[in-house]
Motif scaffolding. Structure first.
Motif, PDB file in Angstrom:
ATOM      1  N   UNK A 247       0.869  -1.182   0.000  1.00  0.00           N
ATOM      2  CA  UNK A 247       0.000   0.000   0.000  1.00  0.00           C
ATOM      3  C   UNK A 247       0.904   1.230   0.000  1.00  0.00           C
ATOM      4  N   UNK A 248       1.219   1.739  -1.196  1.00  0.00           N
ATOM      5  CA  UNK A 248       2.174   2.841  -1.286  1.00  0.00           C
ATOM      6  C   UNK A 248       1.553   4.186  -0.938  1.00  0.00           C
ATOM      7  N   UNK A 249       0.265   4.213  -0.565  1.00  0.00           N
ATOM      8  CA  UNK A 249      -0.265   5.448   0.024  1.00  0.00           C
ATOM      9  C   UNK A 249       0.225   5.592   1.464  1.00  0.00           C
ATOM     10  N   UNK A 250       0.813   4.528   2.003  1.00  0.00           N
ATOM     11  CA  UNK A 250       1.458   4.572   3.322  1.00  0.00           C
ATOM     12  C   UNK A 250       2.918   4.191   3.126  1.00  0.00           C
ATOM     13  N   UNK A 251       3.709   5.169   2.718  1.00  0.00           N
ATOM     14  CA  UNK A 251       5.084   4.937   2.276  1.00  0.00           C
ATOM     15  C   UNK A 251       6.064   5.719   3.140  1.00  0.00           C
ATOM     16  N   UNK A 252       7.041   5.019   3.701  1.00  0.00           N
ATOM     17  CA  UNK A 252       8.110   5.651   4.458  1.00  0.00           C
ATOM     18  C   UNK A 252       9.459   5.218   3.924  1.00  0.00           C
ATOM     19  N   UNK A 253      10.513   5.908   4.371  1.00  0.00           N
ATOM     20  CA  UNK A 253      11.861   5.585   3.923  1.00  0.00           C
ATOM     21  C   UNK A 253      12.802   5.606   5.116  1.00  0.00           C
ATOM     22  N   UNK A 254      13.696   4.628   5.125  1.00  0.00           N
ATOM     23  CA  UNK A 254      14.698   4.460   6.169  1.00  0.00           C
ATOM     24  C   UNK A 254      16.060   4.408   5.511  1.00  0.00           C
ATOM     25  N   UNK A 255      16.991   5.239   5.983  1.00  0.00           N
ATOM     26  CA  UNK A 255      18.335   5.222   5.418  1.00  0.00           C
ATOM     27  C   UNK A 255      19.385   5.190   6.506  1.00  0.00           C
ATOM     28  N   UNK A 256      20.440   4.432   6.245  1.00  0.00           N
ATOM     29  CA  UNK A 256      21.583   4.414   7.153  1.00  0.00           C
ATOM     30  C   UNK A 256      22.745   5.165   6.524  1.00  0.00           C
ATOM     31  N   UNK A 257      23.369   6.063   7.302  1.00  0.00           N
ATOM     32  CA  UNK A 257      24.548   6.796   6.858  1.00  0.00           C
ATOM     33  C   UNK A 257      24.219   7.595   5.581  1.00  0.00           C
ATOM     34  N   UNK A 258      24.903   7.320   4.462  1.00  0.00           N
ATOM     35  CA  UNK A 258      24.593   8.033   3.220  1.00  0.00           C
ATOM     36  C   UNK A 258      23.148   7.787   2.791  1.00  0.00           C
ATOM     37  N   UNK A 281      23.582   9.398   9.887  1.00  0.00           N
ATOM     38  CA  UNK A 281      24.160   9.914   8.662  1.00  0.00           C
ATOM     39  C   UNK A 281      24.235  11.433   8.646  1.00  0.00           C
ATOM     40  N   UNK A 282      25.401  11.981   8.348  1.00  0.00           N
ATOM     41  CA  UNK A 282      25.486  13.403   8.028  1.00  0.00           C
ATOM     42  C   UNK A 282      24.824  13.619   6.672  1.00  0.00           C
ATOM     43  N   UNK A 283      24.445  14.860   6.388  1.00  0.00           N
ATOM     44  CA  UNK A 283      23.755  15.145   5.132  1.00  0.00           C
ATOM     45  C   UNK A 283      24.770  15.586   4.080  1.00  0.00           C
ATOM     46  N   UNK A 284      25.034  14.711   3.135  1.00  0.00           N
ATOM     47  CA  UNK A 284      25.918  15.001   2.010  1.00  0.00           C
ATOM     48  C   UNK A 284      25.136  14.849   0.707  1.00  0.00           C
ATOM     49  N   UNK A 285      25.433  15.698  -0.259  1.00  0.00           N
ATOM     50  CA  UNK A 285      24.871  15.552  -1.586  1.00  0.00           C
ATOM     51  C   UNK A 285      23.407  15.895  -1.722  1.00  0.00           C
ATOM     52  N   UNK A 286      22.821  16.575  -0.731  1.00  0.00           N
ATOM     53  CA  UNK A 286      21.406  16.918  -0.764  1.00  0.00           C
ATOM     54  C   UNK A 286      21.180  18.348  -0.304  1.00  0.00           C
ATOM     55  N   UNK A 287      20.129  18.965  -0.833  1.00  0.00           N
ATOM     56  CA  UNK A 287      19.725  20.304  -0.416  1.00  0.00           C
ATOM     57  C   UNK A 287      18.760  20.274   0.763  1.00  0.00           C
ATOM     58  N   UNK A 288      18.458  19.113   1.278  1.00  0.00           N
ATOM     59  CA  UNK A 288      17.432  19.004   2.318  1.00  0.00           C
ATOM     60  C   UNK A 288      17.699  19.881   3.542  1.00  0.00           C
ATOM     61  N   UNK A 289      18.933  19.979   4.060  1.00  0.00           N
ATOM     62  CA  UNK A 289      19.136  20.854   5.224  1.00  0.00           C
ATOM     63  C   UNK A 289      18.824  22.314   4.929  1.00  0.00           C
ATOM     64  N   UNK A 290      19.205  22.790   3.762  1.00  0.00           N
ATOM     65  CA  UNK A 290      18.946  24.184   3.413  1.00  0.00           C
ATOM     66  C   UNK A 290      17.476  24.428   3.073  1.00  0.00           C
ATOM     67  N   UNK A 291      16.876  23.503   2.333  1.00  0.00           N
ATOM     68  CA  UNK A 291      15.496  23.687   1.889  1.00  0.00           C
ATOM     69  C   UNK A 291      14.503  23.405   3.004  1.00  0.00           C
TER      70      UNK A 291
END
Length: 435
Positions: A247-258, A281-291
């Motif tokens: 059921x992708x209307x209930x979708x989450x994401x889990x990431x380790x490190x990068x 994980x530190x935030x590398x390669x993404x605009x997420x912290x700024x945005x």
């Protein structure tokens, strides 16, 4: 030397990383844009094929004690399958001569039966590659025994979905303990091997693709890496959308490190993702912290603070928490602590580096904390189940500190949104309740 340099040196010492890649004999591929309701390759509602099993006690193999991973805590047995997917819509930037992007993915799901062979933790060539890199005796890692059953039919359809993105040079099996536990509580967990980033990916037929990551990544390398990972996650989410179990209307994401950076970046780009988690994980390669993000996000880390985290916390516009697990290392919330000591790495590596990577907390304790908090988090945001675990210290987990909190409770809960005590919301569940 900063923490990333320390971690990368640890990966180099491990011979290109702590990783793994399982294998399913399926050779199916998936092209984007398939017909709605089509059964995707490897769909467990069809006929799941068996991942390989490796018995360390088999004739001719080393005789080693089996190291069982922690048992799932939910009411459902767990099934698993792996399959090859091909994204024909994009070329692979890590393999310029290839006209498509090729992945291996592994799914864990609530099963209708506990019968059938237990899945192997790693595929044979991936095991050999990792053991060589770690410098441990052949057969040392074949002792790892997950609980999931290959070939087990699924127990239900319409499961909430969690996608997993591994760390730099990691592999899709790195969070098997978490994946099996979530699946035992009714989740579909799908982990992606990010090919040429993962340490070793074994494809059907025995072809092994190893990491092509640079030893000293630049900002441009990080941006490329995250872009590829996010495209992988979006493609796999599309594949799941054609799968009755999901059921992708209930979708989450889990990431380790990068993978935590990829989780945040995917949320920035794709409104389908309701909530995300970054494990140490530190935030590398993404605009997420700024945005900034406007949906729930959980940082769960060891006791340190990267300079990208304060910016992320300051710009975050949704529910957010930063949990710190005392005594933990970079890998404490995922699987490696369960095999590094049986493999003898504590005696081979410098003690200070070993502590940074694997911590001083016992694996059983760190795993219990990680699985409890992650399940409570996804239950909160994908099932609407209230909990007070994220409000502050608890009697059950005094080593977990809530370092940062912001945002309102789930809108379904009304004012306050609490149950007391929060641990009650995690106990006494029946299989029918885990929906």
């Amino acid at each position: 030397m900063d923490r990333r340099a320390v971690l990368l040196s640890g990966l180099a010492l491990a011979g290109a990383g702590l990783a793994g890649a399982g294998l399913d004999p399926s050779t199916a591929s998936a092209a984007p844009g398939g017909p709605p309701g089509a059964t995707p390759p490897g769909d467990p509602t069809a006929a799941p094929t068996a991942a390989p099993t490796t018995d360390p006690a088999a004739p001719g193999g080393p005789t080693l004690p089996r190291e069982w991973l922690p048992a799932p805590t939910g009411p459902w047995p767990v099934g698993t399958l792996s399959t090859r997917l091909v994204d024909h819509a994009r070329r692979d930037p890590y393999a310029p001569g290839q006209r498509w992007r090729e992945l291996m993915v592994q799914a864990w799901y609530p099963a209708a039966t506990a019968h059938g062979p237990r899945a192997a933790y790693l595929a044979p060539k991936a095991v050999a590659h990792l053991e060589t890199g770690l410098g441990v005796p052949a057969g040392s890692l074949a002792q790892l025994r997950p609980y999931a059953r290959t070939g087990a039919p699924p127990a239900r359809t319409g499961c909430p979905v969690v996608l997993f993105s591994h760390g730099w040079g990691g592999g899709r099996t790195n969070a098997t303990t978490v994946a099996e536990d979530l699946a035992s509580h009714g989740y579909l967990v799908v982990a992606v091997d990010h090919t040429y980033d993962a340490d070793a990916v074994e494809f059907p037929g025995g072809r092994l693709e190893t990491s092509r990551l640079p030893a000293e990544p630049t900002a441009a390398d990080d941006t490329l890496n995250i872009g590829v990972r996010v495209a992988d996650l979006r493609f796999v989410a599309d594949w799941c959308a054609r799968w009755p179990v999901a059921d992708v209307t209930r979708l989450g994401v889990l990431g380790h490190s990068m993978g935590g950076s990829a989780a945040a970046d995917w949320m920035l780009r794709d409104r389908r993702v309701r909530c995300g988690v970054n494990l140490d994980g530190a935030f590398f390669g993404t605009r997420a912290p700024e945005a900034g993000l406007d949906r729930p996000f959980l940082l769960a880390t060891a006791d340190w603070d990267h300079d990208t985290w304060p910016l992320f916390r300051a710009r975050h516009r949704g529910w957010g928490r930063h949990l710190v697990l005392a005594g933990s290392g970079h890998y404490s919330q995922v699987d490696p602590p369960w095999f590094v000591e049986p493999a003898g790495l504590a005696d081979l590596w410098p003690a200070d580096l070993f502590a940074v990577l694997f911590g001083t907390i016992a694996p059983a304790r760190s795993s219990r904390a990680a699985r409890t908090y992650l399940r409570a988090y996804f239950d909160l945001w994908l099932r609407g189940r209230p909990t007070d675990l994220f409000d502050g210290p608890t009697v059950g987990f005094p080593e977990v500190e809530v370092r940062w909190r912001t945002g309102r409770p789930h809108p379904a809960f009304g004012d306050g949104g609490r149950v007391a005590p929060g641990r009650r919301a995690l106990a006494g569940r029946s299989a029918a309740a885990d929906r």
